[in-house]
Design a protein around this motif. Structure first.
Motif, PDB file in Angstrom:
ATOM      1  N   ASP A   1      37.814  68.866  54.793  1.00 20.63           N
ATOM      2  CA  ASP A   1      37.174  67.788  55.547  1.00 20.63           C
ATOM      3  C   ASP A   1      37.877  66.466  55.269  1.00 20.63           C
ATOM      4  O   ASP A   1      38.288  66.192  54.132  1.00 20.63           O
ATOM      5  N   LEU A   2      37.982  65.629  56.310  1.00 20.12           N
ATOM      6  CA  LEU A   2      38.525  64.282  56.166  1.00 20.12           C
ATOM      7  C   LEU A   2      37.868  63.390  57.205  1.00 20.12           C
ATOM      8  O   LEU A   2      37.957  63.653  58.403  1.00 20.12           O
ATOM      9  N   ARG A   3      37.203  62.329  56.741  1.00 19.02           N
ATOM     10  CA  ARG A   3      36.546  61.385  57.647  1.00 19.02           C
ATOM     11  C   ARG A   3      37.001  59.969  57.285  1.00 19.02           C
ATOM     12  O   ARG A   3      36.861  59.545  56.132  1.00 19.02           O
ATOM     13  N   VAL A   4      37.527  59.269  58.274  1.00 17.47           N
ATOM     14  CA  VAL A   4      38.052  57.912  58.061  1.00 17.47           C
ATOM     15  C   VAL A   4      37.220  56.942  58.895  1.00 17.47           C
ATOM     16  O   VAL A   4      37.064  57.114  60.109  1.00 17.47           O
ATOM     17  N   GLY A   5      36.695  55.906  58.231  1.00 21.38           N
ATOM     18  CA  GLY A   5      35.866  54.931  58.915  1.00 21.38           C
ATOM     19  C   GLY A   5      36.682  53.920  59.703  1.00 21.38           C
ATOM     20  O   GLY A   5      37.907  53.794  59.541  1.00 21.38           O
ATOM     21  N   ARG A   6      36.021  53.169  60.556  1.00 16.31           N
ATOM     22  CA  ARG A   6      36.682  52.142  61.358  1.00 16.31           C
ATOM     23  C   ARG A   6      37.044  50.945  60.476  1.00 16.31           C
ATOM     24  O   ARG A   6      36.257  50.513  59.639  1.00 16.31           O
ATOM     25  N   GLY A   7      38.247  50.437  60.681  1.00 22.43           N
ATOM     26  CA  GLY A   7      38.686  49.276  59.911  1.00 22.43           C
ATOM     27  C   GLY A   7      38.741  49.532  58.422  1.00 22.43           C
ATOM     28  O   GLY A   7      38.516  48.633  57.611  1.00 22.43           O
ATOM     29  N   GLU A   8      39.095  50.736  58.054  1.00 22.15           N
ATOM     30  CA  GLU A   8      39.057  51.171  56.655  1.00 22.15           C
ATOM     31  C   GLU A   8      40.459  51.539  56.182  1.00 22.15           C
ATOM     32  O   GLU A   8      41.267  52.077  56.938  1.00 22.15           O
ATOM     33  N   ILE A   9      40.745  51.259  54.913  1.00 23.51           N
ATOM     34  CA  ILE A   9      41.976  51.749  54.284  1.00 23.51           C
ATOM     35  C   ILE A   9      41.562  52.897  53.374  1.00 23.51           C
ATOM     36  O   ILE A   9      40.840  52.697  52.394  1.00 23.51           O
TER      37      ILE A   9
ATOM     38  N   ALA B   1      53.895  51.931  66.687  1.00 31.38           N
ATOM     39  CA  ALA B   1      52.663  52.717  66.747  1.00 31.38           C
ATOM     40  C   ALA B   1      51.532  51.915  67.375  1.00 31.38           C
ATOM     41  O   ALA B   1      50.785  52.414  68.220  1.00 31.38           O
ATOM     42  N   LEU B   2      51.423  50.636  66.974  1.00 28.70           N
ATOM     43  CA  LEU B   2      50.351  49.796  67.510  1.00 28.70           C
ATOM     44  C   LEU B   2      50.540  49.536  69.000  1.00 28.70           C
ATOM     45  O   LEU B   2      49.570  49.446  69.755  1.00 28.70           O
ATOM     46  N   SER B   3      51.792  49.425  69.437  1.00 33.26           N
ATOM     47  CA  SER B   3      52.047  49.152  70.853  1.00 33.26           C
ATOM     48  C   SER B   3      51.645  50.321  71.740  1.00 33.26           C
ATOM     49  O   SER B   3      51.425  50.159  72.936  1.00 33.26           O
ATOM     50  N   SER B   4      51.554  51.511  71.139  1.00 36.15           N
ATOM     51  CA  SER B   4      51.146  52.694  71.894  1.00 36.15           C
ATOM     52  C   SER B   4      49.635  52.861  71.898  1.00 36.15           C
ATOM     53  O   SER B   4      49.118  53.853  72.422  1.00 36.15           O
ATOM     54  N   GLY B   5      48.926  51.930  71.273  1.00 36.94           N
ATOM     55  CA  GLY B   5      47.472  51.981  71.266  1.00 36.94           C
ATOM     56  C   GLY B   5      46.868  52.655  70.063  1.00 36.94           C
ATOM     57  O   GLY B   5      45.679  52.992  70.065  1.00 36.94           O
ATOM     58  N   ALA B   6      47.654  52.870  68.995  1.00 33.48           N
ATOM     59  CA  ALA B   6      47.127  53.544  67.806  1.00 33.48           C
ATOM     60  C   ALA B   6      46.024  52.710  67.156  1.00 33.48           C
ATOM     61  O   ALA B   6      46.172  51.509  66.954  1.00 33.48           O
ATOM     62  N   ARG B   7      44.934  53.387  66.813  1.00 35.61           N
ATOM     63  CA  ARG B   7      43.839  52.754  66.085  1.00 35.61           C
ATOM     64  C   ARG B   7      43.698  53.321  64.684  1.00 35.61           C
ATOM     65  O   ARG B   7      42.874  52.869  63.905  1.00 35.61           O
ATOM     66  N   LEU B   8      44.522  54.341  64.395  1.00 33.58           N
ATOM     67  CA  LEU B   8      44.582  54.920  63.059  1.00 33.58           C
ATOM     68  C   LEU B   8      46.039  55.149  62.696  1.00 33.58           C
ATOM     69  O   LEU B   8      46.756  55.862  63.398  1.00 33.58           O
TER      70      LEU B   8
ATOM     71  N   ARG C   1      45.629  45.091  55.286  1.00 34.80           N
ATOM     72  CA  ARG C   1      44.312  44.442  55.203  1.00 34.80           C
ATOM     73  C   ARG C   1      44.029  43.637  56.467  1.00 34.80           C
ATOM     74  O   ARG C   1      42.901  43.616  56.966  1.00 34.80           O
ATOM     75  N   ARG C   2      45.051  42.967  56.994  1.00 34.68           N
ATOM     76  CA  ARG C   2      44.877  42.191  58.220  1.00 34.68           C
ATOM     77  C   ARG C   2      44.529  43.110  59.390  1.00 34.68           C
ATOM     78  O   ARG C   2      43.649  42.811  60.196  1.00 34.68           O
ATOM     79  N   LEU C   3      45.209  44.253  59.471  1.00 37.13           N
ATOM     80  CA  LEU C   3      44.910  45.205  60.535  1.00 37.13           C
ATOM     81  C   LEU C   3      43.493  45.764  60.389  1.00 37.13           C
ATOM     82  O   LEU C   3      42.791  45.971  61.388  1.00 37.13           O
TER      83      LEU C   3
ATOM     84  N   GLY D   1      39.953  45.982  62.950  1.00 34.76           N
ATOM     85  CA  GLY D   1      39.363  47.263  63.316  1.00 34.76           C
ATOM     86  C   GLY D   1      40.315  48.433  63.316  1.00 34.76           C
ATOM     87  O   GLY D   1      39.947  49.535  63.713  1.00 34.76           O
ATOM     88  N   ILE D   2      41.567  48.220  62.874  1.00 34.03           N
ATOM     89  CA  ILE D   2      42.561  49.300  62.837  1.00 34.03           C
ATOM     90  C   ILE D   2      42.533  49.942  61.453  1.00 34.03           C
ATOM     91  O   ILE D   2      42.641  49.256  60.433  1.00 34.03           O
ATOM     92  N   SER D   3      42.387  51.260  61.411  1.00 40.07           N
ATOM     93  CA  SER D   3      42.250  51.989  60.155  1.00 40.07           C
ATOM     94  C   SER D   3      43.600  52.500  59.659  1.00 40.07           C
ATOM     95  O   SER D   3      44.517  52.711  60.456  1.00 40.07           O
ATOM     96  N   THR D   4      43.685  52.716  58.355  1.00 38.29           N
ATOM     97  CA  THR D   4      44.895  53.271  57.755  1.00 38.29           C
ATOM     98  C   THR D   4      44.514  54.401  56.814  1.00 38.29           C
ATOM     99  O   THR D   4      43.610  54.253  55.986  1.00 38.29           O
TER     100      THR D   4
END
Length: 487
Positions: A27-35, A153-160, A183-185, A189-192
């Motif tokens: 299992d792997l769950r990543v939250g929004r705007g989370e590192i 990656a961001l220009s292609s619409g990546a949110r993670l 941290r700025r991303l 709202g962009i997660s890493t």
């Protein structure tokens, strides 16, 4: 409909390669705007899980949802690997625009390309967005190219963003800059999801972590601050205690030699068993290591062994004089990928003995080396690619167990290995020193130099010696200041 709190949910993921299960209900769950840190020992299944999430591998079972939807746009997830996938002869703008082109390089739209690239770069680096769009990627250093890859990656619409060992080749200052961008991303709202084996960095940047062990999730979304390093190592099943690293105390003893190393402004006498650290950007440490291993003769460094001058004209001559070398670039300069594990282990002994042909005893010797280092391999005839990256690194160290060298030169020996394997490597290094070997060790991880080395030579950014530190002087802050690698 309530919005899911997770940008990514990968649940009960299963994957087999042939008859071998690699992921077992992971299992792997990543939250929004989370590192989020993904941790685990070498071979735990991290890379496989990343490839499944990114679409590179097909899963054999389980569910993946992005933004709560199983039917999602794959462009929402982007992977940035250690080996960047940029075309150096193209401009920054052209590289960023490549995913948007439907017919490869055939549709060049300078105005549109530059506008898209500028918008993406502005999210992470105003300088690159302002003056670098038309310059070839080849003109930029590694960390700037990494920012270009993230911008693509961001220009292609990546949110993670999935970052695989993103700091492996970065300096301290570059790492801090990257973390500031992540941290700025996150604030936008962009997660890493970050995979790293450097615990100090994980603690500096990650909010929560997931830990895999033998293909299963054993720690699920736990705040990093709530876990000690020992707890993380225990969860990964990589703890080093009595019996974990079975480097025999009765191993053959090296011919203890006193090594003298000198250059303008510095003179070092290293008695048998010394562990000397080298700290700083590659220019300075590489010059000394090249002289020690016979790769490049040096006009700066003078080397003596037991009072006798030593000037090696080739690596083979250095090996025959009792100098061992382990490269951090295991794929390029270490592992002999086309040869079986057996040949990899006995390679140094063959060079030292001027032998090309195998001997009957070599298989026994190789298996004994594997057993001492707890290396699990199908057989000594298997290829190194059947081993994980961290285990391959231990394999390079195994070359010197049968014939402990008088000097062992280590170039980033723990690069890209998990914390448990690092501790095993530390134990191997200490064991070599206890047997009389003089260890010379370059690392860009100041924490491990401070932990293991008796003295450390610091090099500034020009490659010149800026100090020799020992005792209470050896700490991360002083090393950062002495090397110029701090922000």
């Amino acid at each position: 409909m309530t919005e899911s709190p997770f940008i990514l949910e990968a649940l009960a993921i299963e994957k087999r390669f042939g008859a071998t299960p690699v992921l077992k209900q992971a299992d792997l769950r990543v939250g929004r705007g989370e590192i989020h840190a993904l941790l685990g020992g070498n071979g735990a299944g991290k890379s496989t899980l990343i490839r499944i999430v990114s679409g590179s591998h097909r899963r054999d079972g389980g569910t993946i949802r992005v933004d709560g939807q199983e039917d999602y746009d794959a462009a929402a997830i982007a992977v940035v690997f250690q080996e960047l996938a940029l075309l150096p002869h193209l401009s920054v703008a052209e590289n960023i625009a490549l995913p948007h082109r439907k017919r490869g390089l055939g549709l060049v739209r300078p105005g549109t390309d530059e506008a898209q690239a500028a918008a993406a770069l502005a999210l992470i680096d105003d300088t690159l967005a302002g003056d670098a769009l038309t310059r070839p990627v080849a003109e930029f250093d590694l960390h700037q190219r990494q920012f270009v890859e993230i911008a693509r990656a961001l220009s292609s619409g990546a949110r993670l963003l999935l970052l695989d060992e993103p700091t492996a080749n970065l300096t301290f200052a570059e790492t801090e800059r990257l973390f500031g961008i992540l941290r700025r991303l996150a604030g936008q709202g962009i997660s890493t999801l970050i995979v790293s084996h450097r615990m100090s960095e994980i603690r500096a940047v990650a909010d929560v972590c997931t830990i895999l062990r033998d293909g299963r999730t054993v720690v699920d979304r736990t705040p990093v601050a709530e876990l000690s390093d020992d707890a993380i190592v225990e969860a990964m099943g990589q703890g080093v205690g009595p019996g974990r690293s079975r480097v025999a105390a009765s191993a053959a003893t090296a011919d203890g030699a006193t090594v003298e190393i000198s250059a303008p402004g510095v003179s070092l006498r290293l008695p048998p068993g010394s562990i000397l650290g080298l700290a700083g950007a590659p220019l300075g440490p590489s010059a000394l290591m090249d002289a020690l291993i016979g790769a490049v003769p040096s006009a700066t460094w003078t080397i003596g062994i037991d009072g006798v001058p030593a000037r090696f004209t080739s690596p083979a001559q250095a090996v025959r004089s009792g100098v061992g070398y382990v490269s951090g670039d295991r794929a390029g300069k270490g592992i002999l990928a086309a040869l079986p594990i057996l040949d990899n282990i006995v390679a140094a002994a063959r060079v030292a003995g001027r032998r090309l042909l195998a001997r009957g005893q070599e298989a026994v010797t190789a298996q004994a080396a594997l057993d001492r280092l707890s290396i699990k391999a199908g057989s000594v005839d298997a290829l190194p690619q059947t081993l994980s990256g961290g285990t391959q690194q231990k394999l390079l160290l195994a070359r010197w167990l049968e014939r402990p060298p008088r000097i062992l030169v280590l170039e980033e020996p723990t690069r890209g290995v998990d914390i448990g394997t690092k501790r095993e490597i530390y134990a191997i290094i200490r064991q070599a020193a206890a047997a009389g070997t003089v260890v010379v060790w370059w690392s860009t991880e100041f924490t491990e130099l401070a932990e293991v080395c008796g003295r450390i030579v610091a090099f500034d950014l020009r490659g010149e010696v800026s100090g020799v530190l020992s005792g209470g002087q050896v700490n991360e802050v002083v090393l950062a200041q002495a090397t110029g690698m701090a922000a």
